[in-house]
Motif scaffolding. Structure first.
Motif, PDB file in Angstrom:
ATOM      1  N   GLY A  83      93.491 -92.387  18.401  1.00 48.80           N
ATOM      2  CA  GLY A  83      94.642 -92.703  17.573  1.00 48.80           C
ATOM      3  C   GLY A  83      95.223 -94.082  17.813  1.00 48.80           C
ATOM      4  N   SER A  84      94.600 -94.866  18.656  1.00 48.37           N
ATOM      5  CA  SER A  84      95.093 -96.212  18.972  1.00 48.37           C
ATOM      6  C   SER A  84      94.388 -97.260  18.126  1.00 48.37           C
ATOM      7  CB  SER A  84      94.891 -96.523  20.460  1.00 48.37           C
ATOM      8  OG  SER A  84      95.554 -95.584  21.271  1.00 48.37           O
ATOM      9  N   ARG A  85      94.957 -98.456  18.078  1.00 46.82           N
ATOM     10  CA  ARG A  85      94.371 -99.534  17.278  1.00 46.82           C
ATOM     11  C   ARG A  85      93.019 -99.963  17.821  1.00 46.82           C
ATOM     12  NH1 ARG A  85      99.070-103.874  17.333  1.00 46.82           N
ATOM     13  NH2 ARG A  85      99.026-103.160  19.502  1.00 46.82           N
ATOM     14  N   SER A  86      92.851 -99.875  19.142  1.00 49.71           N
ATOM     15  CA  SER A  86      91.580-100.246  19.755  1.00 49.71           C
ATOM     16  C   SER A  86      91.366 -99.361  20.977  1.00 49.71           C
ATOM     17  CB  SER A  86      91.577-101.716  20.181  1.00 49.71           C
ATOM     18  OG  SER A  86      92.541-101.936  21.203  1.00 49.71           O
ATOM     19  N   GLU A  87      90.125 -99.278  21.424  1.00 52.41           N
ATOM     20  CA  GLU A  87      89.839 -98.448  22.601  1.00 52.41           C
ATOM     21  C   GLU A  87      90.538 -98.963  23.853  1.00 52.41           C
ATOM     22  OE1 GLU A  87      86.151 -96.598  25.233  1.00 52.41           O
ATOM     23  OE2 GLU A  87      85.715 -97.832  23.476  1.00 52.41           O
ATOM     24  N   PRO A  88      90.504-100.283  24.152  1.00 49.66           N
ATOM     25  CA  PRO A  88      91.213-100.752  25.348  1.00 49.66           C
ATOM     26  C   PRO A  88      92.705-100.414  25.334  1.00 49.66           C
ATOM     27  CG  PRO A  88      89.713-102.443  24.578  1.00 49.66           C
ATOM     28  CD  PRO A  88      89.739-101.376  23.526  1.00 49.66           C
ATOM     29  N   GLU A  89      93.340-100.528  24.155  1.00 48.76           N
ATOM     30  CA  GLU A  89      94.761-100.187  24.066  1.00 48.76           C
ATOM     31  C   GLU A  89      94.979 -98.714  24.391  1.00 48.76           C
ATOM     32  OE1 GLU A  89      97.710 -99.252  20.502  1.00 48.76           O
ATOM     33  OE2 GLU A  89      97.056-101.348  20.467  1.00 48.76           O
ATOM     34  N   GLY A  90      94.104 -97.853  23.874  1.00 47.85           N
ATOM     35  CA  GLY A  90      94.212 -96.425  24.160  1.00 47.85           C
ATOM     36  C   GLY A  90      93.990 -96.123  25.625  1.00 47.85           C
ATOM     37  N   ARG A  91      93.017 -96.799  26.231  1.00 47.49           N
ATOM     38  CA  ARG A  91      92.750 -96.592  27.655  1.00 47.49           C
ATOM     39  C   ARG A  91      93.937 -97.047  28.494  1.00 47.49           C
ATOM     40  NH1 ARG A  91      88.723 -92.940  27.614  1.00 47.49           N
ATOM     41  NH2 ARG A  91      86.978 -93.635  26.294  1.00 47.49           N
ATOM     42  N   LYS A  92      94.598 -98.117  28.082  1.00 52.13           N
ATOM     43  CA  LYS A  92      95.793 -98.583  28.787  1.00 52.13           C
ATOM     44  C   LYS A  92      96.892 -97.524  28.746  1.00 52.13           C
ATOM     45  CE  LYS A  92      97.905-102.324  28.208  1.00 52.13           C
ATOM     46  NZ  LYS A  92      98.534-103.529  27.606  1.00 52.13           N
ATOM     47  N   LYS A  93      97.097 -96.925  27.591  1.00 47.13           N
ATOM     48  CA  LYS A  93      98.115 -95.877  27.467  1.00 47.13           C
ATOM     49  C   LYS A  93      97.848 -94.752  28.459  1.00 47.13           C
ATOM     50  CE  LYS A  93      98.971 -96.622  22.521  1.00 47.13           C
ATOM     51  NZ  LYS A  93      98.820 -96.043  21.161  1.00 47.13           N
ATOM     52  N   VAL A  94      96.592 -94.385  28.577  1.00 40.70           N
ATOM     53  CA  VAL A  94      96.212 -93.317  29.510  1.00 40.70           C
ATOM     54  C   VAL A  94      96.500 -93.736  30.950  1.00 40.70           C
ATOM     55  CG1 VAL A  94      94.254 -92.006  30.412  1.00 40.70           C
ATOM     56  CG2 VAL A  94      94.479 -92.357  27.947  1.00 40.70           C
ATOM     57  N   LEU A  95      96.186 -95.006  31.266  1.00 42.74           N
ATOM     58  CA  LEU A  95      96.406 -95.503  32.626  1.00 42.74           C
ATOM     59  C   LEU A  95      97.891 -95.640  32.969  1.00 42.74           C
ATOM     60  CD1 LEU A  95      93.645 -98.220  33.195  1.00 42.74           C
ATOM     61  CD2 LEU A  95      93.826 -95.945  34.203  1.00 42.74           C
ATOM     62  N   VAL A  96      98.728 -95.781  31.977  1.00 43.52           N
ATOM     63  CA  VAL A  96     100.175 -95.794  32.218  1.00 43.52           C
ATOM     64  C   VAL A  96     100.686 -94.369  32.382  1.00 43.52           C
ATOM     65  CG1 VAL A  96     102.438 -96.338  31.220  1.00 43.52           C
ATOM     66  CG2 VAL A  96     100.559 -97.989  31.038  1.00 43.52           C
ATOM     67  N   PHE A  97     100.172 -93.457  31.566  1.00 39.22           N
ATOM     68  CA  PHE A  97     100.650 -92.076  31.596  1.00 39.22           C
ATOM     69  C   PHE A  97     100.327 -91.376  32.911  1.00 39.22           C
ATOM     70  CE2 PHE A  97      99.747 -87.547  30.982  1.00 39.22           C
ATOM     71  CZ  PHE A  97     101.000 -87.113  30.566  1.00 39.22           C
ATOM     72  N   ALA A  98      99.128 -91.622  33.454  1.00 36.85           N
ATOM     73  CA  ALA A  98      98.703 -90.900  34.665  1.00 36.85           C
ATOM     74  C   ALA A  98      99.666 -91.106  35.839  1.00 36.85           C
ATOM     75  CB  ALA A  98      97.275 -91.306  35.047  1.00 36.85           C
ATOM     76  N   PRO A  99      99.978 -92.348  36.247  1.00 35.00           N
ATOM     77  CA  PRO A  99     100.921 -92.516  37.349  1.00 35.00           C
ATOM     78  C   PRO A  99     102.336 -92.066  37.006  1.00 35.00           C
ATOM     79  CG  PRO A  99     100.324 -94.658  36.448  1.00 35.00           C
ATOM     80  CD  PRO A  99      99.413 -93.656  35.828  1.00 35.00           C
ATOM     81  N   SER A 102      85.527-100.171  28.218  1.00 30.63           N
ATOM     82  CA  SER A 102      85.936-100.601  26.883  1.00 30.63           C
ATOM     83  C   SER A 102      86.129-102.111  26.803  1.00 30.63           C
ATOM     84  CB  SER A 102      87.242 -99.895  26.477  1.00 30.63           C
ATOM     85  OG  SER A 102      88.336-100.334  27.271  1.00 30.63           O
ATOM     86  N   ILE A 103      86.465-102.742  27.919  1.00 24.13           N
ATOM     87  CA  ILE A 103      86.666-104.187  27.940  1.00 24.13           C
ATOM     88  C   ILE A 103      85.341-104.930  28.080  1.00 24.13           C
ATOM     89  CG2 ILE A 103      87.559-106.107  29.330  1.00 24.13           C
ATOM     90  CD1 ILE A 103      89.756-104.946  27.732  1.00 24.13           C
ATOM     91  N   TYR A 104      84.499-104.486  29.000  1.00 27.24           N
ATOM     92  CA  TYR A 104      83.300-105.255  29.355  1.00 27.24           C
ATOM     93  C   TYR A 104      81.991-104.636  28.872  1.00 27.24           C
ATOM     94  CZ  TYR A 104      86.343-108.028  32.313  1.00 27.24           C
ATOM     95  OH  TYR A 104      87.343-108.850  32.760  1.00 27.24           O
ATOM     96  N   GLY A 105      82.039-103.405  28.394  1.00 26.58           N
ATOM     97  CA  GLY A 105      80.819-102.784  27.901  1.00 26.58           C
ATOM     98  C   GLY A 105      80.045-102.061  28.993  1.00 26.58           C
ATOM     99  N   GLN A 106      79.076-101.291  28.560  1.00 29.09           N
ATOM    100  CA  GLN A 106      78.333-100.429  29.483  1.00 29.09           C
ATOM    101  C   GLN A 106      77.450-101.205  30.458  1.00 29.09           C
ATOM    102  OE1 GLN A 106      76.193 -97.658  27.063  1.00 29.09           O
ATOM    103  NE2 GLN A 106      78.029 -96.598  26.346  1.00 29.09           N
ATOM    104  N   VAL A 107      76.979-102.369  30.049  1.00 29.80           N
ATOM    105  CA  VAL A 107      76.059-103.122  30.899  1.00 29.80           C
ATOM    106  C   VAL A 107      76.728-103.516  32.215  1.00 29.80           C
ATOM    107  CG1 VAL A 107      74.714-105.241  31.097  1.00 29.80           C
ATOM    108  CG2 VAL A 107      74.730-103.978  28.945  1.00 29.80           C
ATOM    109  N   SER A 108      77.995-103.915  32.137  1.00 31.55           N
ATOM    110  CA  SER A 108      78.714-104.373  33.335  1.00 31.55           C
ATOM    111  C   SER A 108      79.437-103.260  34.069  1.00 31.55           C
ATOM    112  CB  SER A 108      79.748-105.446  32.939  1.00 31.55           C
ATOM    113  OG  SER A 108      79.136-106.528  32.288  1.00 31.55           O
ATOM    114  N   LEU A 109      79.516-102.056  33.476  1.00 28.84           N
ATOM    115  CA  LEU A 109      80.368-101.009  34.030  1.00 28.84           C
ATOM    116  C   LEU A 109      79.935-100.583  35.428  1.00 28.84           C
ATOM    117  CD1 LEU A 109      82.728 -99.090  33.712  1.00 28.84           C
ATOM    118  CD2 LEU A 109      81.203 -97.484  32.553  1.00 28.84           C
ATOM    119  N   GLY A 110      78.629-100.520  35.661  1.00 24.13           N
ATOM    120  CA  GLY A 110      78.151-100.081  36.973  1.00 24.13           C
ATOM    121  C   GLY A 110      78.625-100.990  38.089  1.00 24.13           C
TER     122      GLY A 110
END
Length: 200
Positions: free
Chosen positions: A68-84, A128-136
């Motif tokens: 439901g967010s404008r972009s995936e990184p924005e949505g992931r940020k919301k989740v990272l704020v909500f958890a703490p 979501s920021i750097y892609g799957q190649v760099s995630l590891g």
């Protein structure tokens, strides 16, 4: 770069608070709240039981927030704020368990909610920021830093504050502040990064 280290710092600060709670919460209930050891232990077990249900439910909720967010990184940020933020509310309720045992049970559920969101949220944001190649590489660096520092520092500070005051009250307040720092750092994470341009 900033998004990587910002995510690592958000993860690290919350991990410091998390492991302070994991290692001190039973003795807090016994020493400060005056619960018997059996009741305090059963409350601690409730965190693990609640985690069985919060893990899949929070995963579904996180996906819907991202969708439901404008972009995936924005949505992931919301989740990272909500958890703490869930960790902050749990700490506040934990400080009130001397007045009501129900607050202690609810705090356990909220700690399980935090636990179900934070690690996956950090990985999701980095991906979501750097892609799957760099995630590891990013996730390997994050876990090396966070798990190498967070559990030891959180446990040490919790015990040290108890040695200074004879109470775990200040330890819980420190954990609350660590969760707050994590939420603030997550809030200021960027929604995207500038793509490198080719040299003329």
């Amino acid at each position: 770069t900033y998004p990587i280290w910002g995510a690592i710092l958000a993860f690290l600060t919350s991990m410091i608070g998390e492991f302070l709670i994991w290692t001190q919460i039973v003795m807090y209930w016994v020493t400060d709240v005056k619960l018997d050891l059996g009741t305090a232990t059963n409350l601690y077990v409730a965190i693990g039981i609640a985690g069985i249900f919060t893990m899949p439910l929070m995963g579904i909720a996180a996906d819907r927030i991202v969708g439901g967010s404008r972009s995936e990184p924005e949505g992931r940020k919301k989740v990272l704020v909500f958890a703490p933020l869930a960790g902050i509310v749990a700490c506040i309720l934990l400080l009130l368990t001397g007045k009501t045992l129900v607050a202690g049970v609810v705090s356990c559920i909220l700690f399980a909610v935090y636990w179900a969101i934070e690690p996956g949220g950090v990985a999701g944001y980095a991906g979501s920021i750097y892609g799957q190649v760099s995630l590891g590489q990013i996730w390997g660096l994050a876990t090396l830093v966070v798990m190498g520092i967070g559990p030891a520092l959180g446990s040490f500070v919790g015990g040290y504050l108890y040695d200074l005051s004879g109470s775990y009250f200040n330890s819980v307040i420190f954990a609350l502040c660590a969760f707050a720092a994590s939420a603030v750092i997550a809030y200021f994470l960027p929604d995207s990064i500038e793509e490198p341009t080719d040299a003329a």
